[in-house]
Design a protein around this motif. Structure first.
Motif, PDB file in Angstrom:
ATOM      1  N   CYS A 145       0.839  -1.206   0.000  1.00 23.69           N
ATOM      2  CA  CYS A 145       0.000   0.000   0.000  1.00 23.69           C
ATOM      3  C   CYS A 145       0.876   1.258   0.000  1.00 23.69           C
ATOM      4  O   CYS A 145       0.941   2.006   0.991  1.00 23.69           O
ATOM      5  CB  CYS A 145      -0.931  -0.016   1.204  1.00 23.69           C
ATOM      6  N   SER A 146       1.537   1.492  -1.101  1.00 23.44           N
ATOM      7  CA  SER A 146       2.514   2.589  -1.171  1.00 23.44           C
ATOM      8  C   SER A 146       1.863   3.957  -1.172  1.00 23.44           C
ATOM      9  O   SER A 146       2.336   4.870  -0.474  1.00 23.44           O
ATOM     10  CB  SER A 146       3.391   2.419  -2.425  1.00 23.44           C
ATOM     11  N   THR A 147       0.799   4.147  -1.951  1.00 18.67           N
ATOM     12  CA  THR A 147       0.140   5.460  -1.932  1.00 18.67           C
ATOM     13  C   THR A 147      -0.655   5.671  -0.645  1.00 18.67           C
ATOM     14  O   THR A 147      -0.603   6.776  -0.082  1.00 18.67           O
ATOM     15  CB  THR A 147      -0.724   5.685  -3.191  1.00 18.67           C
ATOM     16  N   PRO A 148      -1.377   4.675  -0.115  1.00 23.68           N
ATOM     17  CA  PRO A 148      -1.994   4.867   1.207  1.00 23.68           C
ATOM     18  C   PRO A 148      -0.975   5.201   2.282  1.00 23.68           C
ATOM     19  O   PRO A 148      -1.281   5.914   3.242  1.00 23.68           O
ATOM     20  CB  PRO A 148      -2.673   3.514   1.471  1.00 23.68           C
ATOM     21  N   MET A 149       0.238   4.703   2.123  1.00 21.29           N
ATOM     22  CA  MET A 149       1.305   4.957   3.079  1.00 21.29           C
ATOM     23  C   MET A 149       1.578   6.450   3.250  1.00 21.29           C
ATOM     24  O   MET A 149       1.930   6.911   4.343  1.00 21.29           O
ATOM     25  CB  MET A 149       2.580   4.249   2.612  1.00 21.29           C
ATOM     26  N   VAL A 150       1.401   7.225   2.194  1.00 21.53           N
ATOM     27  CA  VAL A 150       1.699   8.660   2.250  1.00 21.53           C
ATOM     28  C   VAL A 150       0.799   9.343   3.273  1.00 21.53           C
ATOM     29  O   VAL A 150       1.278  10.072   4.159  1.00 21.53           O
ATOM     30  CB  VAL A 150       1.535   9.313   0.861  1.00 21.53           C
ATOM     31  N   ALA A 151      -0.506   9.116   3.169  1.00 22.11           N
ATOM     32  CA  ALA A 151      -1.444   9.732   4.120  1.00 22.11           C
ATOM     33  C   ALA A 151      -1.313   9.116   5.499  1.00 22.11           C
ATOM     34  O   ALA A 151      -1.339   9.823   6.512  1.00 22.11           O
ATOM     35  CB  ALA A 151      -2.874   9.583   3.605  1.00 22.11           C
ATOM     36  N   LEU A 152      -1.167   7.789   5.552  1.00 21.64           N
ATOM     37  CA  LEU A 152      -1.082   7.099   6.834  1.00 21.64           C
ATOM     38  C   LEU A 152       0.120   7.576   7.645  1.00 21.64           C
ATOM     39  O   LEU A 152       0.008   7.890   8.838  1.00 21.64           O
ATOM     40  CB  LEU A 152      -1.001   5.591   6.603  1.00 21.64           C
ATOM     41  N   SER A 153       1.281   7.661   7.005  1.00 18.13           N
ATOM     42  CA  SER A 153       2.514   8.019   7.713  1.00 18.13           C
ATOM     43  C   SER A 153       2.548   9.482   8.135  1.00 18.13           C
ATOM     44  O   SER A 153       3.388   9.878   8.945  1.00 18.13           O
ATOM     45  CB  SER A 153       3.731   7.710   6.840  1.00 18.13           C
ATOM     46  N   ARG A 154       1.642  10.285   7.605  1.00 18.68           N
ATOM     47  CA  ARG A 154       1.545  11.688   8.008  1.00 18.68           C
ATOM     48  C   ARG A 154       0.515  11.896   9.115  1.00 18.68           C
ATOM     49  O   ARG A 154       0.277  13.027   9.540  1.00 18.68           O
ATOM     50  CB  ARG A 154       1.210  12.562   6.796  1.00 18.68           C
ATOM     51  N   ASN A 155      -0.115  10.810   9.557  1.00 18.41           N
ATOM     52  CA  ASN A 155      -1.146  10.925  10.586  1.00 18.41           C
ATOM     53  C   ASN A 155      -0.878  10.091  11.824  1.00 18.41           C
ATOM     54  O   ASN A 155      -1.400  10.382  12.894  1.00 18.41           O
ATOM     55  CB  ASN A 155      -2.510  10.536  10.000  1.00 18.41           C
ATOM     56  N   VAL A 156      -0.097   9.029  11.694  1.00 16.48           N
ATOM     57  CA  VAL A 156       0.209   8.192  12.847  1.00 16.48           C
ATOM     58  C   VAL A 156       1.728   8.057  12.956  1.00 16.48           C
ATOM     59  O   VAL A 156       2.461   8.443  12.048  1.00 16.48           O
ATOM     60  CB  VAL A 156      -0.447   6.792  12.732  1.00 16.48           C
ATOM     61  N   SER A 157       2.200   7.510  14.068  1.00 14.43           N
ATOM     62  CA  SER A 157       3.643   7.368  14.251  1.00 14.43           C
ATOM     63  C   SER A 157       4.224   6.385  13.239  1.00 14.43           C
ATOM     64  O   SER A 157       3.505   5.554  12.677  1.00 14.43           O
ATOM     65  CB  SER A 157       3.948   6.882  15.665  1.00 14.43           C
ATOM     66  N   ARG A 158       5.505   6.472  13.009  1.00 14.19           N
ATOM     67  CA  ARG A 158       6.163   5.580  12.046  1.00 14.19           C
ATOM     68  C   ARG A 158       5.986   4.115  12.419  1.00 14.19           C
ATOM     69  O   ARG A 158       5.732   3.262  11.564  1.00 14.19           O
ATOM     70  CB  ARG A 158       7.654   5.916  11.956  1.00 14.19           C
ATOM     71  N   LYS A 159       6.131   3.811  13.702  1.00 12.79           N
ATOM     72  CA  LYS A 159       6.021   2.421  14.132  1.00 12.79           C
ATOM     73  C   LYS A 159       4.612   1.886  13.884  1.00 12.79           C
ATOM     74  O   LYS A 159       4.438   0.755  13.422  1.00 12.79           O
ATOM     75  CB  LYS A 159       6.388   2.300  15.621  1.00 12.79           C
ATOM     76  N   HIS A 160       3.605   2.671  14.199  1.00 12.10           N
ATOM     77  CA  HIS A 160       2.230   2.242  13.958  1.00 12.10           C
ATOM     78  C   HIS A 160       1.951   2.093  12.465  1.00 12.10           C
ATOM     79  O   HIS A 160       1.311   1.125  12.036  1.00 12.10           O
ATOM     80  CB  HIS A 160       1.249   3.250  14.567  1.00 12.10           C
ATOM     81  N   ALA A 161       2.424   3.057  11.671  1.00 10.78           N
ATOM     82  CA  ALA A 161       2.218   2.983  10.224  1.00 10.78           C
ATOM     83  C   ALA A 161       2.883   1.744   9.648  1.00 10.78           C
ATOM     84  O   ALA A 161       2.276   1.005   8.851  1.00 10.78           O
ATOM     85  CB  ALA A 161       2.762   4.241   9.545  1.00 10.78           C
ATOM     86  N   MET A 162       4.114   1.496  10.048  1.00  8.87           N
ATOM     87  CA  MET A 162       4.826   0.339   9.518  1.00  8.87           C
ATOM     88  C   MET A 162       4.176  -0.974   9.935  1.00  8.87           C
ATOM     89  O   MET A 162       4.119  -1.930   9.152  1.00  8.87           O
ATOM     90  CB  MET A 162       6.285   0.365   9.961  1.00  8.87           C
ATOM     91  N   GLU A 163       3.668  -1.043  11.143  1.00  9.87           N
ATOM     92  CA  GLU A 163       2.988  -2.267  11.579  1.00  9.87           C
ATOM     93  C   GLU A 163       1.759  -2.538  10.720  1.00  9.87           C
ATOM     94  O   GLU A 163       1.531  -3.673  10.290  1.00  9.87           O
ATOM     95  CB  GLU A 163       2.585  -2.170  13.051  1.00  9.87           C
ATOM     96  N   MET A 164       0.969  -1.498  10.448  1.00 15.45           N
ATOM     97  CA  MET A 164      -0.210  -1.672   9.592  1.00 15.45           C
ATOM     98  C   MET A 164       0.195  -2.089   8.176  1.00 15.45           C
ATOM     99  O   MET A 164      -0.402  -2.978   7.576  1.00 15.45           O
ATOM    100  CB  MET A 164      -1.025  -0.375   9.544  1.00 15.45           C
ATOM    101  N   LEU A 165       1.242  -1.441   7.655  1.00 16.30           N
ATOM    102  CA  LEU A 165       1.657  -1.702   6.275  1.00 16.30           C
ATOM    103  C   LEU A 165       2.309  -3.069   6.104  1.00 16.30           C
ATOM    104  O   LEU A 165       2.123  -3.730   5.079  1.00 16.30           O
ATOM    105  CB  LEU A 165       2.623  -0.599   5.822  1.00 16.30           C
TER     106      LEU A 165
END
Length: 263
Positions: A145-165
């Motif tokens: 989910c590379s494009t969703p990653m852009v919005a996600l990583s700007r709203n939650v912490s890196r660790k949380h974003a990476m766990e979801m991704l």
């Protein structure tokens, strides 16, 4: 004329609230090219609609948005040109939401996955039913989910974003609230009450001030600290020259309600 996969509804029009409702529940409100073009068209119209002060983004059915339409993607699997156009169109819509001179509140009931999760993350605010769930599950089908990653990583912490991704696993609405993906997770029976109470509160502010503030918020996020303070100092000084700033300050000192002119 916009595709009917997006229904534009005026609710509480006396308060300047516009609701955009994704309206293809039989396709899990997936972001097909047609859906994205329709949503883009509606956002473009709202950008110049002086009567709209706040936008609520909602969806019909049990799924808020399942992300991209995988059937459509499979039909065009050999067309790199189509795939690039699709993701570019999706990126355009997400940026339209961020750049819209009106606050956007996501009203999330049901599941929001992949680009649907991206849609929630792109909104300025989000209220979710406690039963709502979120995921970026592209890794499960070989499509990160590379494009969703852009919005996600700007709203939650890196660790949380990476766990979801990296896991693609679902998270609950209370988890999403703790992570900062949504503002509040509420019982489903009070979802609309909560969303529209928030929308009415925001709609009661100066539209001109909201426009200035939203633009400045996103611009300063990408700046180094000193540059951000320099930029926002200029924004505030310019803001003070506006009629609504004069009115608001006088109303506060005179202990009365302000009368906004939106300029």
């Amino acid at each position: 004329m916009a595709d009917q996969s997006v229904q534009r509804v005026h609710k509480y029009s006396e308060n300047g609230i516009t609701t955009l409702t994704l309206n293809q529940p039989e396709r899990r409100n997936s972001l097909s090219m047609a859906m994205l073009e329709a949503l883009s068209s509606e956002l473009e119209a709202i950008a110049t609609d002086s009567e709209t002060r706040v936008v609520v983004l909602a969806a019909h059915g049990s799924v808020f948005c399942a992300g991209h339409d995988l059937r459509e993607i499979r039909e065009q699997l050999d067309s790199h040109e189509f795939q690039l156009a699709l993701f570019n169109q999706c990126s355009k819509v997400m940026q339209q939401i961020v750049n819209l001179p009106r606050p956007v509140i996501a009203r999330v009931a049901g599941v929001a996955t992949a680009a649907g999760c991206q849609l929630v993350a792109s909104c300025d605010l989000a209220i979710a039913a406690e039963s709502a769930r979120f995921a970026t599950p592209g890794v499960n089908i070989g499509l990160f989910c590379s494009t969703p990653m852009v919005a996600l990583s700007r709203n939650v912490s890196r660790k949380h974003a990476m766990e979801m991704l990296l896991t693609g696993e679902m998270i609950s609405a209370p988890q999403a609230e703790r992570m900062g993906l949504v503002n509040r997770a509420v019982e489903e029976q009070v979802l609309d009450e909560t969303v529209y109470a928030l929308a009415r509160t925001i709609a009661g502010k100066s539209g001109h001030t909201l426009k200035i503030g939203k633009e400045a918020f996103y611009r300063q996020l990408e700046m180094p600290l000193a540059e951000a303070y320099d930029y926002t100092s200029r924004v505030m000084a310019d803001n003070l020259m506006a009629d609504d700033a004069h009115e608001g300050i006088c109303a506060f000192l005179d202990k009365r309600e302000p009368e906004w002119n939106d300029r």
